[in-house]
Write a protein that holds these residues in place. Sequence first.
Motif, mmCIF file in Angstrom:
data_model
loop_
_atom_site.group_PDB
_atom_site.id
_atom_site.type_symbol
_atom_site.label_atom_id
_atom_site.label_comp_id
_atom_site.label_asym_id
_atom_site.label_seq_id
_atom_site.Cartn_x
_atom_site.Cartn_y
_atom_site.Cartn_z
ATOM 1 N N PHE A 1 0.818 -1.205 0.000
ATOM 2 C CA PHE A 1 0.000 0.000 0.000
ATOM 3 C C PHE A 1 0.857 1.263 0.000
ATOM 4 C CE2 PHE A 1 -2.563 3.196 2.314
ATOM 5 C CZ PHE A 1 -3.593 3.319 1.406
ATOM 6 N N ILE A 2 1.888 1.292 0.814
ATOM 7 C CA ILE A 2 2.701 2.498 0.934
ATOM 8 C C ILE A 2 3.910 2.459 0.002
ATOM 9 C CG2 ILE A 2 4.153 3.828 2.520
ATOM 10 C CD1 ILE A 2 2.224 3.029 4.740
ATOM 11 N N LEU A 3 4.614 1.349 -0.010
ATOM 12 C CA LEU A 3 5.864 1.293 -0.761
ATOM 13 C C LEU A 3 5.702 0.784 -2.185
ATOM 14 C CD1 LEU A 3 8.121 -0.073 2.095
ATOM 15 C CD2 LEU A 3 7.892 2.266 1.320
ATOM 16 N N GLY A 4 4.554 0.254 -2.526
ATOM 17 C CA GLY A 4 4.329 -0.225 -3.875
ATOM 18 C C GLY A 4 4.720 -1.681 -4.047
ATOM 19 N N LYS A 5 4.247 -2.260 -5.106
ATOM 20 C CA LYS A 5 4.484 -3.668 -5.382
ATOM 21 C C LYS A 5 5.960 -3.910 -5.706
ATOM 22 C CE LYS A 5 2.553 -7.467 -7.976
ATOM 23 N NZ LYS A 5 1.606 -7.892 -8.985
ATOM 24 N N ASP A 6 6.516 -4.949 -5.160
ATOM 25 C CA ASP A 6 7.901 -5.366 -5.398
ATOM 26 C C ASP A 6 8.927 -4.292 -5.028
ATOM 27 O OD1 ASP A 6 6.975 -7.807 -6.390
ATOM 28 O OD2 ASP A 6 6.771 -6.965 -8.403
ATOM 29 N N TRP A 7 8.597 -3.451 -4.067
ATOM 30 C CA TRP A 7 9.499 -2.394 -3.658
ATOM 31 C C TRP A 7 10.818 -2.961 -3.163
ATOM 32 C CZ3 TRP A 7 11.688 -1.312 1.119
ATOM 33 C CH2 TRP A 7 12.360 -0.100 1.215
ATOM 34 N N GLU A 8 10.729 -4.009 -2.351
ATOM 35 C CA GLU A 8 11.924 -4.605 -1.775
ATOM 36 C C GLU A 8 12.875 -5.100 -2.860
ATOM 37 O OE1 GLU A 8 12.061 -8.053 1.161
ATOM 38 O OE2 GLU A 8 10.816 -6.580 2.196
ATOM 39 N N ARG B 1 17.829 -4.623 -6.191
ATOM 40 C CA ARG B 1 18.467 -4.493 -7.514
ATOM 41 C C ARG B 1 19.192 -3.154 -7.639
ATOM 42 N NH1 ARG B 1 13.633 -5.248 -10.476
ATOM 43 N NH2 ARG B 1 12.794 -7.048 -9.422
ATOM 44 N N GLU B 2 18.567 -2.096 -7.122
ATOM 45 C CA GLU B 2 19.172 -0.764 -7.180
ATOM 46 C C GLU B 2 20.499 -0.744 -6.423
ATOM 47 O OE1 GLU B 2 18.183 3.451 -5.091
ATOM 48 O OE2 GLU B 2 16.505 2.485 -6.149
ATOM 49 N N PHE B 3 20.528 -1.317 -5.229
ATOM 50 C CA PHE B 3 21.760 -1.347 -4.449
ATOM 51 C C PHE B 3 22.825 -2.219 -5.108
ATOM 52 C CE2 PHE B 3 19.053 -0.356 -0.535
ATOM 53 C CZ PHE B 3 19.301 1.005 -0.649
ATOM 54 N N MET B 4 22.401 -3.307 -5.718
ATOM 55 C CA MET B 4 23.346 -4.175 -6.417
ATOM 56 C C MET B 4 23.964 -3.446 -7.609
ATOM 57 S SD MET B 4 21.382 -7.829 -6.146
ATOM 58 C CE MET B 4 22.548 -8.736 -7.133
ATOM 59 N N GLU B 5 23.156 -2.683 -8.335
ATOM 60 C CA GLU B 5 23.663 -1.904 -9.464
ATOM 61 C C GLU B 5 24.659 -0.847 -8.987
ATOM 62 O OE1 GLU B 5 23.280 -2.272 -12.759
ATOM 63 O OE2 GLU B 5 22.208 -4.134 -12.284
ATOM 64 N N GLU B 6 24.349 -0.205 -7.854
ATOM 65 C CA GLU B 6 25.275 0.785 -7.299
ATOM 66 C C GLU B 6 26.606 0.139 -6.947
ATOM 67 O OE1 GLU B 6 23.464 2.735 -3.972
ATOM 68 O OE2 GLU B 6 21.915 3.668 -5.201
ATOM 69 N N ASP B 7 26.535 -1.043 -6.355
ATOM 70 C CA ASP B 7 27.776 -1.752 -6.001
ATOM 71 C C ASP B 7 28.582 -2.106 -7.254
ATOM 72 O OD1 ASP B 7 27.250 -1.548 -3.332
ATOM 73 O OD2 ASP B 7 26.457 -3.577 -3.117
#
Length: 102
Positions: free
Chosen positions: A78-85, A90-96
């Motif tokens: 509801f708050i963070l959206g579907k598949d937010w986690e 993936r975002e953190f992995m791309e940054e790494d």
Amino acid sequence: MENQDIIKYEQALKRVKRIKSFYTHALVYLVINAMIVILNIQNLKEGESYFKIENFVTLFFWGIGLLAHGLSVFLPNFILGKDWEEKKIREFMEEDKKRVWE
């Protein structure tokens, strides 16, 4: 089982455990608050009304906690959206990956 099936099974298992945890919380809430109500009624003095604010404090604040628990279990998107986690992972992995190449 394939790797994808194992992941889906683990996610489903985690969700079932969260739902079970909420139902246990709700049952404890009902039992304990029923006992509190019964004790408060038994301890009423002659002519005293049960409907005083101090008789509902536990019920109210614990109810807010139970509501928050229920929302976190049944409306996690509801708050963070579907598949937010997954998106964040993936975002953190791309940054790494970018840091490694820099």
